[in-house]
Write a protein that holds these residues in place. Structure first.
Motif, short mmCIF file in Angstrom:
data_model
loop_
_atom_site.label_atom_id
_atom_site.label_comp_id
_atom_site.label_asym_id
_atom_site.label_seq_id
_atom_site.Cartn_x
_atom_site.Cartn_y
_atom_site.Cartn_z
N THR A 1 0.84 -1.21 0.00
CA THR A 1 0.00 0.00 0.00
C THR A 1 0.87 1.25 0.00
O THR A 1 0.66 2.18 -0.79
N ILE A 2 1.86 1.27 0.88
CA ILE A 2 2.74 2.44 0.99
C ILE A 2 3.49 2.67 -0.32
O ILE A 2 3.60 3.81 -0.80
N ASP A 3 3.98 1.60 -0.92
CA ASP A 3 4.72 1.74 -2.18
C ASP A 3 3.83 2.19 -3.33
O ASP A 3 4.25 2.96 -4.19
N ALA A 4 2.58 1.73 -3.32
CA ALA A 4 1.68 2.01 -4.44
C ALA A 4 1.10 3.42 -4.42
O ALA A 4 0.76 3.96 -5.47
N LEU A 5 1.00 4.01 -3.24
CA LEU A 5 0.31 5.29 -3.12
C LEU A 5 1.27 6.45 -2.96
O LEU A 5 2.34 6.31 -2.37
N ALA A 6 0.85 7.60 -3.46
CA ALA A 6 1.60 8.83 -3.23
C ALA A 6 1.46 9.23 -1.77
O ALA A 6 0.48 8.88 -1.10
#
Length: 200
Positions: free
Chosen positions: A109-114
């Motif tokens: 989630t952290i990697d995928a989102l700005a």
């Protein structure tokens, strides 16, 4: 302006403190990993279980990316507090493995989102958030519970290092340190006599 560097910095710190919490279980008996060490029942394995639930919620449903093994609903009052301890039917390995699966999900989630990606935390007074808010909150909560774990582990066997091993200090060193801290506390409070506080 919050940038990607801030996200990376916070995420790296979160990864590090997660490992420190799990390491506090290393070398403990089943009983010591689970037993209540405060009047409210705080215990090491329960802290791991609780953090697993928290991350599953915060980096799952808050951003519309639910964890595949959903935790109890946040508004289920009957489940409140059950994530703070392990039943006899839950294994230590199972709880730790679940926490690691939560890490993988949260990291994705952290990697995928700005860093400014919107989320919604319905249990917060101001529920509309961005990823930055949630990263700071989860890192703060994990650090808080890592501090609890430090104290609980020290109480169990004297282990004080981040990796759960005992520092290279003998019992005599810590007895002297304890006595010196006790002496300073009594002197500062105006009660240098060891028995004076008991007589008040």
């Amino acid at each position: 302006m919050i940038d990607a560097h801030a996200k990376t910095y916070l995420h790296d710190d979160l990864r590090e403190v997660r490992q420190a919490v799990v390491a506090k279980l290393d070398g403990l008996s089943e009983y010591d990993a689970r037993r209540p060490l405060t009047p409210t029942g705080t215990n090491l394995l329960g802290l791991v279980k609780h953090l697993s639930t928290a991350e599953a919620r915060y980096f799952g449903e808050v951003f519309g990316r639910p964890f595949p093994e959903p935790p109890p609903r946040w508004d289920d009052l009957s489940a409140r507090g059950t994530d703070m301890w392990a039943t006899e039917h839950e294994t230590r390995a199972g709880i730790v493995d679940r926490y690691r699966r939560v890490w993988d999900h949260a990291d994705a989630t952290i990697d995928a989102l700005a860093v400014d990606a919107p989320g919604h935390v319905p249990w917060w007074p101001r529920p509309d958030v961005v990823l930055f808010n949630v990263l700071v909150h989860v890192l703060t909560e994990t650090n808080r519970h890592a501090g609890h774990a430090d104290i609980l582990r020290e109480r169990l066997d004297g282990a004080t290092a981040l990796d759960g091993t005992a520092q290279q200090k003998d019992a005599a060193f810590w007895a002297r340190r304890h006595a010196e801290v006790e002496r300073a506390a009594r002197a500062a409070s105006g009660h240098p006599d060891r028995n004076s506080s008991r007589q008040r």
